[in-house]
Scaffold this motif. Structure first.
Motif, mmCIF file in Angstrom:
data_model
loop_
_atom_site.group_PDB
_atom_site.id
_atom_site.type_symbol
_atom_site.label_atom_id
_atom_site.label_comp_id
_atom_site.label_asym_id
_atom_site.label_seq_id
_atom_site.Cartn_x
_atom_site.Cartn_y
_atom_site.Cartn_z
ATOM 1 N N TYR A 4 0.830 -1.197 0.000
ATOM 2 C CA TYR A 4 0.000 0.000 0.000
ATOM 3 C C TYR A 4 0.867 1.251 0.000
ATOM 4 C CZ TYR A 4 -3.800 -3.084 1.509
ATOM 5 O OH TYR A 4 -4.731 -4.087 1.595
ATOM 6 N N GLU A 5 0.271 2.353 -0.500
ATOM 7 C CA GLU A 5 0.878 3.673 -0.399
ATOM 8 C C GLU A 5 -0.142 4.585 0.266
ATOM 9 O OE1 GLU A 5 2.070 4.936 -4.304
ATOM 10 O OE2 GLU A 5 3.785 3.571 -4.331
ATOM 11 N N HIS A 6 0.316 5.378 1.230
ATOM 12 C CA HIS A 6 -0.553 6.272 1.985
ATOM 13 C C HIS A 6 -0.007 7.695 1.895
ATOM 14 C CE1 HIS A 6 -1.911 2.582 4.051
ATOM 15 N NE2 HIS A 6 -0.623 2.301 4.119
ATOM 16 N N THR A 28 4.102 2.311 14.305
ATOM 17 C CA THR A 28 4.023 1.336 15.404
ATOM 18 C C THR A 28 2.653 0.677 15.450
ATOM 19 O OG1 THR A 28 3.423 3.071 16.971
ATOM 20 C CG2 THR A 28 5.751 2.498 16.821
ATOM 21 N N VAL A 29 1.605 1.418 15.109
ATOM 22 C CA VAL A 29 0.261 0.821 15.040
ATOM 23 C C VAL A 29 0.251 -0.267 13.982
ATOM 24 C CG1 VAL A 29 -2.135 1.283 14.366
ATOM 25 C CG2 VAL A 29 -0.946 2.860 15.881
ATOM 26 N N LYS A 36 4.445 -3.597 8.270
ATOM 27 C CA LYS A 36 5.674 -2.817 8.428
ATOM 28 C C LYS A 36 5.689 -1.687 7.407
ATOM 29 C CE LYS A 36 8.492 -5.595 5.356
ATOM 30 N NZ LYS A 36 9.732 -6.296 5.142
ATOM 31 N N ILE A 37 6.395 -0.626 7.773
ATOM 32 C CA ILE A 37 6.599 0.495 6.857
ATOM 33 C C ILE A 37 7.867 0.215 6.066
ATOM 34 C CG2 ILE A 37 7.171 2.929 6.682
ATOM 35 C CD1 ILE A 37 5.337 3.511 8.931
ATOM 36 N N THR A 65 3.887 0.858 2.601
ATOM 37 C CA THR A 65 3.722 -0.176 3.615
ATOM 38 C C THR A 65 3.550 -1.548 2.986
ATOM 39 O OG1 THR A 65 1.320 0.133 3.712
ATOM 40 C CG2 THR A 65 2.652 1.432 5.232
ATOM 41 N N ASP A 66 3.863 -2.548 3.791
ATOM 42 C CA ASP A 66 3.660 -3.949 3.458
ATOM 43 C C ASP A 66 2.908 -4.535 4.641
ATOM 44 O OD1 ASP A 66 3.759 -6.523 2.562
ATOM 45 O OD2 ASP A 66 5.929 -6.769 2.778
ATOM 46 N N ALA A 67 1.588 -4.676 4.502
ATOM 47 C CA ALA A 67 0.778 -5.032 5.657
ATOM 48 C C ALA A 67 -0.496 -5.749 5.221
ATOM 49 C CB ALA A 67 0.401 -3.772 6.433
ATOM 50 N N PRO A 68 -1.053 -6.568 6.113
ATOM 51 C CA PRO A 68 -2.362 -7.175 5.818
ATOM 52 C C PRO A 68 -3.457 -6.111 5.855
ATOM 53 C CG PRO A 68 -1.621 -7.801 8.015
ATOM 54 C CD PRO A 68 -0.493 -7.056 7.369
#
Length: 117
Positions: A4-6, A28-29, A36-37, A65-68
């Motif tokens: 994702y990109e935010h 951290t959230v 992870k960022i 980010t690389d996150a579920p």
């Protein structure tokens, strides 16, 4: 995991350190929920096209980010509830491009620009 990109816009009356602290807080959230960022960029204070909550300017930040999806939803929920964050945009991407974003590149390094006549 999905990528994702935010882009986040924070209030203009924050200091640079506080704006960068928001990036760390939301990182951290994300880490607490299994993500992870990959990379983050602080773009600085920029003028917006229109007022948001009576603000003409805002601190812009960009996160890769690389996150579920559950972790991203929780991070977005907390961003929208945070009083210092005005807007959030999240996009799912297939891959993260190498190097800095277009906003961080120098004007003469940008590719694909036509010359004026």
């Amino acid at each position: 995991m999905p990528l994702y990109e935010h882009v986040m816009i924070a209030r203009q009356d924050l200091s640079n350190a506080q704006a960068e602290g928001l990036i760390e807080h939301f990182g951290t959230v994300l880490a607490d929920n299994g993500g992870k960022i990959v990379d983050s960029e602080y773009w600085g204070v920029k003028t917006m096209a229109y007022k948001i909550n009576k603000n003409r300017k805002g601190h812009y930040a960009f996160l890769k980010t690389d996150a579920p999806s559950g972790a991203v939803q929780e991070m977005e929920r907390l961003m929208r509830l945070h009083e210092d964050v005005m807007r959030v945009l999240t996009i799912k991407v297939d891959e993260h491009p190498e190097g800095p974003s277009v906003q961080m590149q120098k004007r003469d390094e940008r590719d694909g620009r036509r010359e004026r006549r």
